[in-house]
Design an enzyme around this catalytic site. Structure first.
Site, PDB file in Angstrom:
ATOM      1  CG  MET A   1     102.324 -51.524  59.292  1.00  0.00           C
ATOM      2  SD  MET A   1     101.486 -52.283  57.868  1.00  0.00           S
ATOM      3  CE  MET A   1     102.899 -52.889  56.918  1.00  0.00           C
TER       4      MET A   1
ATOM      5  CG  LEU B   1     104.115 -61.464  59.300  1.00  0.00           C
ATOM      6  CD1 LEU B   1     104.622 -62.370  60.416  1.00  0.00           C
ATOM      7  CD2 LEU B   1     104.040 -62.219  57.993  1.00  0.00           C
ATOM      8  CD  GLN B   2     101.476 -54.217  61.286  1.00  0.00           C
ATOM      9  OE1 GLN B   2     101.055 -53.441  62.107  1.00  0.00           O
ATOM     10  NE2 GLN B   2     102.754 -54.295  60.975  1.00  0.00           N
TER      11      GLN B   2
ATOM     12  N   GLY C   1      97.746 -50.241  49.884  1.00  0.00           N
ATOM     13  CA  GLY C   1      98.134 -51.437  50.632  1.00  0.00           C
ATOM     14  C   GLY C   1      96.943 -52.346  50.840  1.00  0.00           C
TER      15      GLY C   1
ATOM     16  CB  THR D   1      93.133 -47.750  54.879  1.00  0.00           C
ATOM     17  OG1 THR D   1      94.415 -47.560  55.490  1.00  0.00           O
ATOM     18  CG2 THR D   1      92.149 -46.849  55.593  1.00  0.00           C
ATOM     19  CB  ILE D   2      95.561 -51.789  58.097  1.00  0.00           C
ATOM     20  CG1 ILE D   2      96.875 -51.200  57.594  1.00  0.00           C
ATOM     21  CG2 ILE D   2      95.191 -53.050  57.361  1.00  0.00           C
ATOM     22  CD1 ILE D   2      98.083 -51.888  58.185  1.00  0.00           C
ATOM     23  CG  ASP D   3      97.423 -46.675  57.411  1.00  0.00           C
ATOM     24  OD1 ASP D   3      98.068 -47.495  58.096  1.00  0.00           O
ATOM     25  OD2 ASP D   3      97.813 -46.265  56.306  1.00  0.00           O
TER      26      ASP D   3
ATOM     27  CD  GLU E   1     104.727 -47.674  59.548  1.00  0.00           C
ATOM     28  OE1 GLU E   1     105.746 -48.088  58.962  1.00  0.00           O
ATOM     29  OE2 GLU E   1     103.592 -47.764  59.054  1.00  0.00           O
TER      30      GLU E   1
END
Lengths: 418, 418
Positions: A187, A296-297, A13, A139-141, A244
């Site tokens: 997310m 969007l985030q 992602g 990673t945004i995670d 999520e």
């Protein structure tokens, strides 16, 4: 000028700042007179010999890339299996690398990509081809091991905190005669980092978000609904941020609880916020609104964190340096020196320690009641959203994002059938 | 110094810039040495005698109000009926206005609020009380008659266009192996202004959003799905922006088509994007993501348009001027002088021409195939998102939004039972 070519690819992602890493990689390699190719759509571009000549891009375009979200060369969701199971693919990969004299391979991604990078890093020895493979974090995670944080996370975290604060001002103004409960879906399938970052939006227990639901704690519907009621009765309204990935005590994802069908028998795609909104409305009777920011985030470059943006560039620059120094199977990671002021530096860490590990939030970051974050979490998260990354706007009112030419490199090999 | 008090109130859904109007109202009245009270939660605060003394706020707080989203004094969804039907309420209202020597009443809102303002403006004659009532425009729906645009819309439009462009860069990067269709749900129950503004995100038919669904055209599922397939086959991916108010030829809202129940029999709250995503997935088999920005789109002060912000302040200032000049039953509206460069001025318009009228998009703004906007729409919309409104950020990485003290005014009347 070093001999050979550097190949860069984006995987998994994309984020608001992965192109800032790409920009830094290309600028640093250019400064060292090293040719940079990019694989279109990650490792798949390498397998397909679908390569892009970044040398055709102007210096201005590469600078603009540093403030453009998305993944300029295309990304992929694709994982290489083991050398034994995927031998044909590895052989093809080496064939392509050889054909284009690729000596350095930089793979920019999250957990799965670190695994791919690690596997590729082992090819040198297995096949006797002099390749230096560097994983580049993104990673945004925020779930990569070893590194203090992951480029992409800080900007998504800032987006989350700012959006929750703004929406809360809206809800507070309307609560007397309209919406009393607002639910924000963040997310984070396995780790609640982004939902936790929403906690930075407020300071006191009455500030939004009053409730945060994290995948690190089992979702207990009765406790959740009781907490919503308590907050509405005390504050007048309630903002909930839900990851999520929350699941009940049996491990079932709340997002999968539904599988709702509409009156025509069509599946309705839902999600956590939609589900929770339905439960609050039915069980408590409050008017509810909810948001699913989705992409969007992670693409909101207009709200990027300066810390994140600087780190995204720093890991790109370091990756080039490590590669040219002859390192292999490492990743430039962020090491925290202090919380306040936030001091950090980049160091190499072995990919083997990072691939296939998943960093969850420590228990000490989660409030005892499970509905919020602790001071310790705040000290960790706060510096990651600090500062605003510069962004030029055009006369049309939109950010000036660049579209690269992405000129393909002439193919030297026969086409490859997957 | 003028004799009497000015009462200001906010009504209907709040916006990113309604507080900019409030800030301008207070600053302008202060400059003219007029005392300003605010009613908490709109007209309800006036009925309840729940009033706030804005004189207790510092000049710095009033300046900061100009960049704070939400509604600082609380808003309401409440519509007064006719003088005959609601006589007791009107009498109470006058009692409160008299008790606090209110001579000027400024009501800041959208369509319903313009109707309330118009009704209140008729009280002076009906009850022989010297009251000057001015409607002040505000709505992200952009559906007020007469005025060129409505404060609040330009910022929501900018949010929409920027968010769609950013998300499209994400989708484009992922489409090879992941999401091919992305659906964005924009607010707009009856008019498609915000969805239309998304069209500013792209220039060519292949730029996102490739499909815009507007409530001004009947939703035809077969045509929609065929168009999605065509775009994906041509471009590789497709971004759809759908207005929440789209309906089929029978007038049934698509958002209501579902009424989906999950496996436990719970209602799942859906919406248009969720529904369309389900249809695209089932009928075309593409991987789909969708977003429901909900309140984020109307509270995103961090992405406010400078045009919108300036207009929000201009109508506030003009409203005070009109009131003190002794005007009644008017609204300061925005009059467009030219498109490019955008020139505008403020003029008074009769509330009777605005209340209960709804401005839909002209047919000339909608492309023949119904899936996009025309050049004419672009010329209208473009200036409304231009420029960035200044916003200070704190060291914590968050915008410096102000919380007013909202000191209540001592009650002079017995409590009121609704």
């Amino acid at each position: 000028m070093a001999q050979g070519t550097l190949l860069y690819a984006q995987s998994g992602g994309v984020t608001a700042v992965i192109n800032a890493t790409a920009s830094a990689v290309i600028a640093e390699a250019r400064a060292r007179k090293v040719k940079v190719l990019a694989a279109r759509n990650g490792i798949l571009g390498a397998l397909r010999e679908d390569l892009i000549d970044t040398g055709k891009e102007s210096a201005a375009a590469i600078r603009a890339l540093a403030h453009t979200p998305g993944g300029a060369f295309g990304s992929c969701r694709f994982k290489l299996k083991s050398l034994e199971a995927d031998r044909a693919r590895y052989e093809r990969l080496l064939e392509v690398l050889r054909a284009h004299d690729v000596r350095w391979f930089l793979y920019n991604g999250g957990n799965d990509s670190a695994d791919t990078a690690w596997k590729v890093s082992q090819l040198a020895e297995a096949f006797g081809y002099p390749l230096h493979c560097i994983g580049v974090p993104k990673t945004i995670d925020n779930d990569l091991a070893v590194t203090d944080t992951c480029p992409g996370f800080g900007s998504a975290a800032k987006y989350t905190a700012v959006s929750v604060r703004e929406a809360a001002l809206d809800v507070a103004a309307m609560a007397d005669t309209s919406t009393k409960v607002f639910i924000y879906e963040a997310m984070g399938r396995h780790a609640g980092w982004l939902a936790a970052a929403a906690g930075l939006a407020g300071q006191s227990p009455d500030d939004a978000p009053q409730i945060i639901l994290l995948p690190e704690r089992a979702y207990d519907e009765a406790a959740f609904l009781a907490q919503v009621r308590k907050v509405v009765e005390r504050v007048g309204w309630c903002v909930v941020v839900a990851s999520e990935g929350i699941h009940n005590a049996d491990g079932q994802f709340v997002a999968d609880a539904g599988g709702a069908k509409d009156s025509f028998g069509h599946t309705q795609l839902g999600g956590v916020a939609s589900y929770l909104a339905g439960r609050v409305k039915e069980a408590l009777g409050y008017k509810v609104h909810w948001t699913l920011p989705d992409y969007l985030q992670r693409s909101a470059r207009h709200l990027a964190s300066h810390t994140d943006w600087a780190q995204a560039q720093a890991v790109g620059k370091a990756a080039v340096r490590y590669a040219l120094e002859g390192r292999n199977a490492v990743m430039p990671v962020i090491v925290r020196g202090s919380d306040a002021p936030y001091r950090w530096r980049i160091e190499p860490a072995p990919l083997a320690k990072i691939a296939n590990h998943e960093k969850k939030m420590p228990a000490s970051f989660i409030r005892k009641d499970g509905f919020g974050i602790t001071e310790r979490a705040r000290r960790y998260l706060q510096p990651l959203i600090q500062g605003e990354a510069p962004l030029p706007y055009g006369r049309d009112g939109l950010p000036k994002y660049v579209t690269l030419k992405n000129v393909p490199v002439a193919r030297k090999l026969p086409a490859w059938k997957e």
